[in-house]
Design an enzyme around this catalytic site. Structure first.
Site, PDB file in Angstrom:
ATOM      1  N   ASP A 270      46.782  36.813   7.225  1.00  0.00           N
ATOM      2  CA  ASP A 270      47.969  35.841   7.858  1.00  0.00           C
ATOM      3  C   ASP A 270      47.838  34.635   7.467  1.00  0.00           C
ATOM      4  O   ASP A 270      47.741  34.069   6.150  1.00  0.00           O
ATOM      5  CB  ASP A 270      47.883  36.057   9.232  1.00  0.00           C
ATOM      6  CG  ASP A 270      48.068  37.552   9.909  1.00  0.00           C
ATOM      7  OD1 ASP A 270      49.038  38.134   9.139  1.00  0.00           O
ATOM      8  OD2 ASP A 270      47.975  37.865  11.102  1.00  0.00           O
TER       9      ASP A 270
ATOM     10  N   HIS B 260      23.198  41.870  -3.863  1.00  0.00           N
ATOM     11  CA  HIS B 260      24.147  41.631  -4.825  1.00  0.00           C
ATOM     12  C   HIS B 260      24.626  39.962  -3.993  1.00  0.00           C
ATOM     13  O   HIS B 260      25.672  39.715  -4.424  1.00  0.00           O
ATOM     14  CB  HIS B 260      25.390  42.427  -4.682  1.00  0.00           C
ATOM     15  CG  HIS B 260      26.638  42.416  -5.492  1.00  0.00           C
ATOM     16  ND1 HIS B 260      27.768  41.953  -4.941  1.00  0.00           N
ATOM     17  CD2 HIS B 260      26.674  42.174  -6.688  1.00  0.00           C
ATOM     18  CE1 HIS B 260      28.651  41.693  -6.199  1.00  0.00           C
ATOM     19  NE2 HIS B 260      27.962  41.980  -7.317  1.00  0.00           N
TER      20      HIS B 260
ATOM     21  N   HIS C 228      36.933  37.648 -11.072  1.00  0.00           N
ATOM     22  CA  HIS C 228      35.569  38.213 -10.426  1.00  0.00           C
ATOM     23  C   HIS C 228      35.553  37.685  -8.902  1.00  0.00           C
ATOM     24  O   HIS C 228      34.592  38.151  -8.159  1.00  0.00           O
ATOM     25  CB  HIS C 228      34.203  37.699 -11.178  1.00  0.00           C
ATOM     26  CG  HIS C 228      33.116  38.587 -10.780  1.00  0.00           C
ATOM     27  ND1 HIS C 228      32.237  37.639  -9.959  1.00  0.00           N
ATOM     28  CD2 HIS C 228      32.413  39.663 -11.120  1.00  0.00           C
ATOM     29  CE1 HIS C 228      30.863  38.396  -9.925  1.00  0.00           C
ATOM     30  NE2 HIS C 228      31.281  39.561 -10.311  1.00  0.00           N
TER      31      HIS C 228
ATOM     32  N   LYS D 100      24.804  36.275  -3.210  1.00  0.00           N
ATOM     33  CA  LYS D 100      24.597  34.638  -4.066  1.00  0.00           C
ATOM     34  C   LYS D 100      24.596  33.746  -2.932  1.00  0.00           C
ATOM     35  O   LYS D 100      25.533  33.290  -2.409  1.00  0.00           O
ATOM     36  CB  LYS D 100      25.674  34.449  -4.880  1.00  0.00           C
ATOM     37  CG  LYS D 100      25.683  35.559  -6.161  1.00  0.00           C
ATOM     38  CD  LYS D 100      26.737  36.725  -5.750  1.00  0.00           C
ATOM     39  CE  LYS D 100      26.968  37.493  -7.016  1.00  0.00           C
ATOM     40  NZ  LYS D 100      27.606  38.938  -6.738  1.00  0.00           N
TER      41      LYS D 100
ATOM     42  N   ASP E 102      18.239  22.141   2.428  1.00  0.00           N
ATOM     43  CA  ASP E 102      17.793  21.419   3.621  1.00  0.00           C
ATOM     44  C   ASP E 102      18.682  21.718   4.997  1.00  0.00           C
ATOM     45  O   ASP E 102      18.486  20.853   5.889  1.00  0.00           O
ATOM     46  CB  ASP E 102      17.926  19.802   3.519  1.00  0.00           C
ATOM     47  CG  ASP E 102      17.069  19.452   2.380  1.00  0.00           C
ATOM     48  OD1 ASP E 102      16.076  20.023   2.170  1.00  0.00           O
ATOM     49  OD2 ASP E 102      17.281  18.084   1.818  1.00  0.00           O
TER      50      ASP E 102
ATOM     51  N   LYS F 131      36.032  37.342  -4.908  1.00  0.00           N
ATOM     52  CA  LYS F 131      36.124  38.074  -3.735  1.00  0.00           C
ATOM     53  C   LYS F 131      36.579  37.170  -2.634  1.00  0.00           C
ATOM     54  O   LYS F 131      35.864  36.595  -1.906  1.00  0.00           O
ATOM     55  CB  LYS F 131      34.694  38.835  -3.452  1.00  0.00           C
ATOM     56  CG  LYS F 131      34.070  39.550  -4.638  1.00  0.00           C
ATOM     57  CD  LYS F 131      33.163  38.775  -5.397  1.00  0.00           C
ATOM     58  CE  LYS F 131      32.259  39.386  -6.357  1.00  0.00           C
ATOM     59  NZ  LYS F 131      32.640  40.137  -7.251  1.00  0.00           N
TER      60      LYS F 131
END
Length: 507
Positions: A432, A252, A425, A254, A259, A427
């Protein structure tokens, strides 16, 4: 007729025997007691309906990858010269020597003693979480906690893919591209054409996609990349025979790296829906980060593990470049090959570290008992606990189960918000006023135990302020729900929620 009944009885007997065998397998191999009970009961009672799903979804331990990871780490150690990333120099001077050669990280998983972690809690942002939390997270992740990084928030698809495509356009040596979902739509075509152009210009290009998430990616798309010199491979668990039918283990992550200078991690996949192209879910709300500095090499190491599993070869990549900034970062990768339940424990530790607030955004709210207990305890400590989830559904079963978990969380004192404008979508975890984590992991069992995920934890007050401002704007476009979100639903819908929750071990 007697013969037919005999055949039917034989088939029923065989189904129940196979169900009992599969139930024993589930009891031994399923990681959680809830999942073991759910599978065992259903396999014994209804083997006709559950044997085939168990064949594809039942296993939660990825043994083959564990063996490959051990072998790969030995190869990486022999190819690289381990540096003292846990020393004062690595922790305070940016750690650029700590993550070198092909791996991007060397011999970090074995650093376990307190003396080996001296320096990670130096005065400044790192000291906020304190020695115990930092020591726990470095041991959990097997990755160093490094300063000398620069992290930039990328809001939504336009900003994310503009930055990614611009970085690839400037690549001189190599490009790494890894996504869960890749579509052959206008965005996918644009990416393909750019990668082909860079490969023809002499840049090394590595392209890794998940075979399940990208199941509908046309063969001609992959063939065009390979024909142009792009090293293109699917990540699949079925290379080992025992995983032949498994669709549980999905990569999952991404990741895009250029470089060794810039890395991109977050929630976006390659598809026009991530740019708002799906009217039912538009506008799509998502977040990526751009990372510069020594943490880029940690991200390269995560990719190297996945690439080695897919190809049995190591990619030719270079060391990370310094960023000129001074943010503290740690990269946390997790998956079913981990000895610990890394992703779940990361959320537990982040929640436990909160003293003032813990804000979480996730498209799917299906916490396990450990995470839910940590949330309840945070409320009892007086922490401002907020979770933002979508108001629109992309998966009916997951959405129904999330509504019931939201009800339980509200009863525990957690504030739950639903994002109005479009599908949420992103995450994001904000702890704090000093720490924020952004990546690919959802607050659900699939991310906790079944998927390969990556999160970038940044401990920096300035960065946390940027994330706070972003989330405050999202909260302003959301509405807070209460117990009536569940109680006010029709009886049949409440029953649907409870039935959906039965599938939480595989959602």
């Amino acid at each position: 007729m007697e013969l037919d009944w005999l055949h039917l009885g034989t088939l029923v007997f065989l189904a129940h025997m196979l169900g009992i065998i599969a139930a024993c397998h589930a009891v031994v191999n399923t990681r959680t007691s809830q999942g073991a009970v759910a599978w065992a009961v259903s396999l014994v009672a209804m083997p006709y309906f559950t044997l085939v799903p168990y064949l594809f979804l039942g296993r939660s331990k990825f043994a083959g990858y564990i063996d490959e990871r051990r072998l790969e780490n030995e190869i990486l150690r022999s190819r690289a010269h381990p540096a003292e990333w846990h020393s004062d120099h690595a922790s305070h001077a940016g750690g650029t020597a700590a993550l070198q050669d092909v791996s991007g990280a060397t011999a970090t998983a074995d650093a376990t003693g307190p003396s080996e972690l001296r320096g990670v809690a130096a005065p400044g942002p790192a000291a906020y979480l304190g020695n115990p939390a930092i020591r726990t997270l470095t041991r959990l992740s097997g990755m160093p906690f490094l300063r000398g990084n620069s992290v930039r928030v990328l809001l939504n698809g336009d900003a994310t893919f503009t930055a990614i495509l611009e970085a690839i356009e400037r690549a001189k040596h190599y490009v790494i591209v890894q996504f869960f979902i890749v579509r052959a739509d206008p965005l996918g075509q644009l990416l393909k054409e750019l990668l082909i152009a860079k490969a023809q210009a002499g840049v090394r290009v590595y392209f890794l996609y998940d075979s399940i998430g990208s199941f509908d990616l046309p063969r001609r798309y992959v063939d065009a990349l390979r024909a142009a010199g792009v090293e293109t491979h699917p990540f699949a668990t079925k290379r080992v025979f025992v995983n032949r039918f498994q669709i549980n283990f999905r990569n999952h992550r991404k990741i895009v790296i250029v470089d060794g200078e810039r890395a991109f991690v977050g929630g976006h996949n390659v598809g026009v829906e991530y740019l708002g192209g799906n009217p039912r879910l538009s506008p799509w709300r998502d977040t990526h980060v751009e990372v510069r500095g020594p943490a880029v090499a940690s991200i390269q190491f995560v990719f190297t593990e996945d690439w080695y599993w897919a190809t049995q070869r190591l990619p030719e990549v270079g060391p990370a470049s310094p960023s000129g900034d001074d943010m503290h970062c740690m990269v946390l990768s997790s998956g079913p090959a981990d000895k610990q339940e890394t992703c779940s424990l990361f959320f537990v530790e982040a929640i436990n570290a909160a003293r003032e607030r813990i804000w979480i955004t996730t498209p799917y709210l299906i916490p396990d008992e450990a995470v839910f207990s940590a949330l309840r305890l945070a409320v009892l400590r007086g922490v401002d606990v907020r979770i933002m989830i979508p108001s629109r559904r992309d998966h009916h079963v997951v959405f129904a189960a999330s509504k019931l978990y939201a009800y339980d969380a509200i009863n525990a004192g957690v504030r739950i918000f639903r994002y109005r404008p479009g599908f949420l979508h992103q995450k994001v975890v904000l702890v704090d006023h000093i720490a924020a984590a952004i990546g690919s992991a959802n607050l659900d069992n699939r991310s906790f135990r079944l998927n390969f995920e990556i999160m970038v934890l940044t401990v920096d007050s300035g960065f946390a302020s940027q994330v706070e401002a972003m989330l405050l704007e999202d909260f302003a476009q959301s509405y807070e729900i209460d117990v009536n979100d569940y109680r006010g639903a029709p009886a049949w819908r409440r029953m649907t929620m409870h039935v959906a929750r039965l599938f939480s071990p595989i959602l």
